[in-house]
Design a protein around this motif. Sequence first.
Motif, PDB file in Angstrom:
ATOM      1  N   MET A 115     -47.248  69.074  70.110  1.00 17.56           N
ATOM      2  CA  MET A 115     -45.932  69.711  70.147  1.00 17.56           C
ATOM      3  C   MET A 115     -46.099  71.202  70.393  1.00 17.56           C
ATOM      4  O   MET A 115     -46.937  71.849  69.772  1.00 17.56           O
ATOM      5  CB  MET A 115     -45.196  69.483  68.828  1.00 17.56           C
ATOM      6  N   PRO A 116     -45.304  71.782  71.309  1.00 13.76           N
ATOM      7  CA  PRO A 116     -45.428  73.205  71.594  1.00 13.76           C
ATOM      8  C   PRO A 116     -45.083  74.057  70.375  1.00 13.76           C
ATOM      9  O   PRO A 116     -44.183  73.730  69.603  1.00 13.76           O
ATOM     10  CB  PRO A 116     -44.430  73.430  72.728  1.00 13.76           C
ATOM     11  N   THR A 117     -45.832  75.169  70.214  1.00 12.73           N
ATOM     12  CA  THR A 117     -45.567  76.082  69.092  1.00 12.73           C
ATOM     13  C   THR A 117     -44.261  76.821  69.291  1.00 12.73           C
ATOM     14  O   THR A 117     -43.530  77.087  68.329  1.00 12.73           O
ATOM     15  CB  THR A 117     -46.718  77.096  68.973  1.00 12.73           C
ATOM     16  N   PHE A 118     -43.965  77.165  70.535  1.00 12.04           N
ATOM     17  CA  PHE A 118     -42.725  77.872  70.863  1.00 12.04           C
ATOM     18  C   PHE A 118     -41.970  77.063  71.910  1.00 12.04           C
ATOM     19  O   PHE A 118     -42.065  77.346  73.115  1.00 12.04           O
ATOM     20  CB  PHE A 118     -43.039  79.275  71.397  1.00 12.04           C
ATOM     21  N   PRO A 119     -41.257  76.025  71.497  1.00 13.97           N
ATOM     22  CA  PRO A 119     -40.636  75.130  72.485  1.00 13.97           C
ATOM     23  C   PRO A 119     -39.598  75.826  73.349  1.00 13.97           C
ATOM     24  O   PRO A 119     -38.914  76.750  72.902  1.00 13.97           O
ATOM     25  CB  PRO A 119     -39.997  74.046  71.612  1.00 13.97           C
ATOM     26  N   ARG A 120     -39.531  75.362  74.579  1.00 15.13           N
ATOM     27  CA  ARG A 120     -38.520  75.815  75.527  1.00 15.13           C
ATOM     28  C   ARG A 120     -37.495  74.702  75.639  1.00 15.13           C
ATOM     29  O   ARG A 120     -37.797  73.614  76.103  1.00 15.13           O
ATOM     30  CB  ARG A 120     -39.167  76.127  76.885  1.00 15.13           C
ATOM     31  N   LEU A 121     -36.274  74.992  75.175  1.00 21.51           N
ATOM     32  CA  LEU A 121     -35.244  73.965  75.063  1.00 21.51           C
ATOM     33  C   LEU A 121     -34.060  74.322  75.951  1.00 21.51           C
ATOM     34  O   LEU A 121     -33.393  75.346  75.749  1.00 21.51           O
ATOM     35  CB  LEU A 121     -34.779  73.832  73.603  1.00 21.51           C
ATOM     36  N   ALA A 122     -33.803  73.483  76.937  1.00 22.38           N
ATOM     37  CA  ALA A 122     -32.596  73.630  77.750  1.00 22.38           C
ATOM     38  C   ALA A 122     -31.456  72.902  77.053  1.00 22.38           C
ATOM     39  O   ALA A 122     -31.657  71.823  76.482  1.00 22.38           O
ATOM     40  CB  ALA A 122     -32.823  73.059  79.141  1.00 22.38           C
ATOM     41  N   MET A 123     -30.260  73.493  77.077  1.00 23.05           N
ATOM     42  CA  MET A 123     -29.119  72.904  76.387  1.00 23.05           C
ATOM     43  C   MET A 123     -27.864  73.071  77.234  1.00 23.05           C
ATOM     44  O   MET A 123     -27.736  74.031  77.994  1.00 23.05           O
ATOM     45  CB  MET A 123     -28.908  73.562  75.015  1.00 23.05           C
ATOM     46  N   VAL A 124     -26.942  72.122  77.059  1.00 24.26           N
ATOM     47  CA  VAL A 124     -25.624  72.234  77.675  1.00 24.26           C
ATOM     48  C   VAL A 124     -24.572  71.871  76.635  1.00 24.26           C
ATOM     49  O   VAL A 124     -24.589  70.772  76.086  1.00 24.26           O
ATOM     50  CB  VAL A 124     -25.471  71.308  78.899  1.00 24.26           C
ATOM     51  N   PRO A 174     -38.739  80.109  65.220  1.00 17.89           N
ATOM     52  CA  PRO A 174     -38.065  81.401  65.439  1.00 17.89           C
ATOM     53  C   PRO A 174     -38.202  81.935  66.858  1.00 17.89           C
ATOM     54  O   PRO A 174     -37.328  82.661  67.337  1.00 17.89           O
ATOM     55  CB  PRO A 174     -38.756  82.326  64.418  1.00 17.89           C
ATOM     56  N   ASP A 175     -39.296  81.588  67.519  1.00 16.91           N
ATOM     57  CA  ASP A 175     -39.535  82.117  68.869  1.00 16.91           C
ATOM     58  C   ASP A 175     -39.221  81.102  69.963  1.00 16.91           C
ATOM     59  O   ASP A 175     -39.653  81.267  71.107  1.00 16.91           O
ATOM     60  CB  ASP A 175     -40.988  82.582  68.992  1.00 16.91           C
ATOM     61  N   ALA A 176     -38.480  80.066  69.601  1.00 16.23           N
ATOM     62  CA  ALA A 176     -38.086  79.079  70.622  1.00 16.23           C
ATOM     63  C   ALA A 176     -37.217  79.749  71.679  1.00 16.23           C
ATOM     64  O   ALA A 176     -36.440  80.662  71.393  1.00 16.23           O
ATOM     65  CB  ALA A 176     -37.336  77.926  69.970  1.00 16.23           C
ATOM     66  N   SER A 177     -37.359  79.281  72.909  1.00 13.71           N
ATOM     67  CA  SER A 177     -36.549  79.777  74.018  1.00 13.71           C
ATOM     68  C   SER A 177     -35.454  78.753  74.310  1.00 13.71           C
ATOM     69  O   SER A 177     -35.739  77.565  74.493  1.00 13.71           O
ATOM     70  CB  SER A 177     -37.432  79.982  75.250  1.00 13.71           C
ATOM     71  N   THR A 178     -34.202  79.181  74.313  1.00 12.69           N
ATOM     72  CA  THR A 178     -33.078  78.271  74.547  1.00 12.69           C
ATOM     73  C   THR A 178     -32.202  78.834  75.667  1.00 12.69           C
ATOM     74  O   THR A 178     -31.888  80.023  75.676  1.00 12.69           O
ATOM     75  CB  THR A 178     -32.234  78.085  73.276  1.00 12.69           C
ATOM     76  N   TYR A 179     -31.793  77.968  76.589  1.00 10.26           N
ATOM     77  CA  TYR A 179     -31.053  78.432  77.757  1.00 10.26           C
ATOM     78  C   TYR A 179     -30.316  77.266  78.402  1.00 10.26           C
ATOM     79  O   TYR A 179     -30.595  76.108  78.131  1.00 10.26           O
ATOM     80  CB  TYR A 179     -32.019  79.068  78.757  1.00 10.26           C
ATOM     81  N   GLY A 180     -29.350  77.588  79.269  1.00  6.69           N
ATOM     82  CA  GLY A 180     -28.580  76.567  79.973  1.00  6.69           C
ATOM     83  C   GLY A 180     -27.112  76.940  80.073  1.00  6.69           C
ATOM     84  O   GLY A 180     -26.768  78.007  80.595  1.00  6.69           O
ATOM     85  N   PRO A 236     -38.304  72.298  81.045  1.00  7.37           N
ATOM     86  CA  PRO A 236     -38.331  72.657  79.632  1.00  7.37           C
ATOM     87  C   PRO A 236     -39.111  71.606  78.844  1.00  7.37           C
ATOM     88  O   PRO A 236     -39.429  70.529  79.364  1.00  7.37           O
ATOM     89  CB  PRO A 236     -36.854  72.641  79.250  1.00  7.37           C
ATOM     90  N   ASP A 237     -39.418  71.903  77.593  1.00  7.36           N
ATOM     91  CA  ASP A 237     -40.080  70.917  76.737  1.00  7.36           C
ATOM     92  C   ASP A 237     -39.118  69.782  76.380  1.00  7.36           C
ATOM     93  O   ASP A 237     -39.541  68.649  76.146  1.00  7.36           O
ATOM     94  CB  ASP A 237     -40.593  71.583  75.462  1.00  7.36           C
ATOM     95  N   ALA A 238     -37.836  70.094  76.337  1.00 10.40           N
ATOM     96  CA  ALA A 238     -36.826  69.058  76.096  1.00 10.40           C
ATOM     97  C   ALA A 238     -35.473  69.572  76.557  1.00 10.40           C
ATOM     98  O   ALA A 238     -35.247  70.788  76.635  1.00 10.40           O
ATOM     99  CB  ALA A 238     -36.771  68.678  74.611  1.00 10.40           C
ATOM    100  N   PHE A 239     -34.605  68.637  76.879  1.00 11.49           N
ATOM    101  CA  PHE A 239     -33.218  68.960  77.203  1.00 11.49           C
ATOM    102  C   PHE A 239     -32.334  68.367  76.120  1.00 11.49           C
ATOM    103  O   PHE A 239     -32.480  67.194  75.760  1.00 11.49           O
ATOM    104  CB  PHE A 239     -32.813  68.391  78.564  1.00 11.49           C
TER     105      PHE A 239
END
Length: 380
Positions: free
Chosen positions: A1-10, A32-38, A89-92
């Motif tokens: 599992m990524p330490t700093f997951p990149r999560l795309a969201m809608v 805390p350092d997860a990247s979230t975008y979308g 991303p690591d997950a959507f």
Amino acid sequence: MPTFPRLAMVAGEASGDLLAGLLMGGLKQRWPDASTYGIGGPRMAEHGFAAWWPHEKLAVRGYVEVLRHYREIAGIRSQLCERLLCDKPDAFIGVDAPDFNLGLEERLRAAGVRTIQFVCPSIWAWRGKRVHKIRRSADHVLCLFPFEPELLAGHGIEATYVGHPLADSIALDVPRAASREVLGIDLEAAVVALLPGSRRSEIQYNAPKIIAAAAELHRRRPGLNFLLPVVPGLRSMLEPLLAEYGAGSPIRLLDGRSHEVMAASDVVVIASGTATLEAALFKKPMVITYSMHWLSAMMMRRMGYLPWVGLPNILCKDFVVPELLQEAATPTTLADATLAWLDDPARCQALVGRFTELHQRLRCDTAQAATHAIAKVLQA
């Protein structure tokens, strides 16, 4: 599992933004350092979400209404998909908005992206055949209601009941006095909250009837106070409607603050949707209404399975609050149903008991439970 997951969201509208914002509190606590975008709104932005498009772009309900915006919405989905496929991303995480999200999830999943649907489409209420689309699209579904995982398991879909985040964020004891003090309302005043919806199409179809109902109530009971919380960006739509349908009525517009308005109110006249569950969690008597283009309404009626439309009634499996829809919703019928609550304190008190029980059932520390389920998907 990524330490700093990149999560795309809608999240496709105000209610989805609210749910996603509550979920992101749990995500950021764990990563805390997860990247979230979308695609998202202001509640998500508070947690550092990078919105490539604003959530208002998807805030359309009804078949006819969607057709009017189809080209733009389809274009956004295509552009978003291509962008996510180029840099996976690591997950959507699709937050509600199933008509937009499931198709996107299906393409992403086929390309190897883990997909999570937060909020199970209401296949138990209408359009049950969507379950096949869910099975193709989502690796995992986060369910708000306790009966949904078993239903999905019967179709081979992995799911977790996480409770409803609103049940965690709204206090069991309603802060009526504190909310009235903040809003400058006398404790003994009779207050009616008006919530016509958060989409432009809902303002178009619901607000004229609800505002005219307030004018009728003012004519019958001049001492009533009316509060109407306005979703950001929709004040310019509401002000002309107030002048046309509510001239002379003491309707006070408030930017946002819908929770304070609900807490302060004695009864709520409200458009069907997530806001009705919020009103139930605030233990409020309500009159549920909804209007849309006649053709959209006819098509939706033909696909429905339940006798109820409003979430409080669906979850209580009873008409605990009235529903006045389409042609049944008139200023007179809405005013009559509102006064019926105001004139029957015993009925209101009985409703508080039903809604308190519902509130306790839905409390589950949703942010933590959902984050734990998302972590399992990332580890798979």
